[in-house]
Scaffold this motif. Structure first.
Motif, short mmCIF file in Angstrom:
data_model
loop_
_atom_site.label_atom_id
_atom_site.label_comp_id
_atom_site.label_asym_id
_atom_site.label_seq_id
_atom_site.Cartn_x
_atom_site.Cartn_y
_atom_site.Cartn_z
N TYR A 63 19.21 -24.79 24.66
CA TYR A 63 18.95 -23.51 25.33
C TYR A 63 19.78 -23.41 26.61
CZ TYR A 63 16.68 -20.50 28.75
OH TYR A 63 16.45 -19.59 29.75
N LEU A 66 23.39 -22.68 25.79
CA LEU A 66 23.55 -21.32 25.26
C LEU A 66 23.32 -20.25 26.32
CD1 LEU A 66 21.92 -21.66 21.73
CD2 LEU A 66 24.35 -21.58 22.31
N VAL A 67 22.38 -20.46 27.21
CA VAL A 67 22.09 -19.46 28.22
C VAL A 67 23.25 -19.34 29.21
CG1 VAL A 67 20.86 -20.71 30.06
CG2 VAL A 67 20.12 -18.44 29.42
N CYS A 70 25.46 -16.98 27.22
CA CYS A 70 24.84 -15.65 27.06
C CYS A 70 24.73 -14.90 28.37
CB CYS A 70 23.46 -15.79 26.43
SG CYS A 70 23.52 -16.31 24.71
N ASP A 71 24.48 -15.59 29.46
CA ASP A 71 24.35 -14.91 30.75
C ASP A 71 25.60 -14.11 31.10
OD1 ASP A 71 21.79 -15.74 31.21
OD2 ASP A 71 22.31 -17.24 32.73
N PHE A 73 27.49 -12.44 29.02
CA PHE A 73 27.73 -11.32 28.13
C PHE A 73 26.54 -10.38 27.94
CE2 PHE A 73 30.58 -14.75 26.74
CZ PHE A 73 31.79 -14.14 27.01
N VAL A 74 25.33 -10.88 28.00
CA VAL A 74 24.17 -10.04 27.70
C VAL A 74 23.22 -9.87 28.88
CG1 VAL A 74 24.25 -10.46 25.23
CG2 VAL A 74 22.90 -11.95 26.67
N TYR A 80 16.11 -8.92 29.83
CA TYR A 80 16.76 -10.19 29.52
C TYR A 80 16.18 -11.33 30.36
CZ TYR A 80 20.38 -13.76 29.11
OH TYR A 80 21.05 -14.94 28.91
N LYS A 84 13.99 -14.70 29.03
CA LYS A 84 14.28 -16.12 29.28
C LYS A 84 13.03 -16.87 29.73
CE LYS A 84 17.84 -15.90 32.10
NZ LYS A 84 19.08 -16.19 32.84
#
Length: 189
Positions: A63, A66-67, A70-71, A73-74, A80, A84
């Motif tokens: 996680y 990945l975060v 992801c942070d 782009f999303v 959001y 989390k």
């Protein structure tokens, strides 16, 4: 309204970045560390009882990686930050045991399928990093030796006075000036 910054027009998250980071730290790391500590102390003789915590930390590591991606782009998605916080709670909560589900459904099958390739790449990286580190340590050692030798060569060396006195004769004008400057001034009577 034209004078306002672009940030004023950006959608605001309910929790915000700092509060989200704090909540993820507390709910995703600090509290689970304490629960893991309690499980370790309670089940010293039963390592199988600790499997769920190993799974939790493994899924949390995935996680965390990945975060970070992801942070970038999303971050703009509504809720959001709240998602989390909810997700890290879902991972360890006794009712959901989300980490076990994610591990058994996604992480374990992926790692089992690619285990040989991952091991090979880790070994390649380990050996290449070791070679690079050895080269750099050797170069750094040579650099330090050369600088130390140059420093020693630059230090003035005392030459005994030929007249038999206890003083020293300077080798050049620079040493003579330095010796004259450092001598104590003569006492006035």
């Amino acid at each position: 309204a034209r004078g306002r910054s672009a940030r004023a027009h950006a959608p605001r998250a309910m929790l915000g970045e700092y509060l989200t980071a704090l909540l993820v730290a507390v709910l995703g790391y600090v509290y689970p560390v304490y629960l893991c500590f309690k499980a370790l102390e309670k089940h010293r003789r039963k390592p199988e009882a600790l499997r769920s915590w190993c799974v939790y930390w493994l899924v949390l590591a995935v996680y965390t990686v990945l975060v970070q991606i992801c942070d970038r782009f999303v971050f703009w998605l509504p809720m959001y930050c709240e998602a989390k916080v909810a997700f890290v709670t879902y991972l360890w909560h006794p009712r959901t045991q989300g980490a076990i589900y994610i591990y058994e459904t996604f992480v374990s099958p992926f790692l089992a399928k690619h285990e040989g390739e991952i091991d090979r790449r880790i070994e390649e990286t380990r050996s290449s990093v070791g070679d690079v580190a050895a080269r750099h340590v050797g170069a750094a050692s040579d650099f330090v030796k050369a600088k130390f030798a140059a420093l020693l060569a630059a230090l003035p060396q005392a030459v005994p006075n030929k007249g038999g006195s206890s003083g020293y004769v300077p080798r050049n004008a620079t040493e003579a000036a330095a010796m004259a400057y450092t001598r104590a001034p003569p006492k006035r009577e």
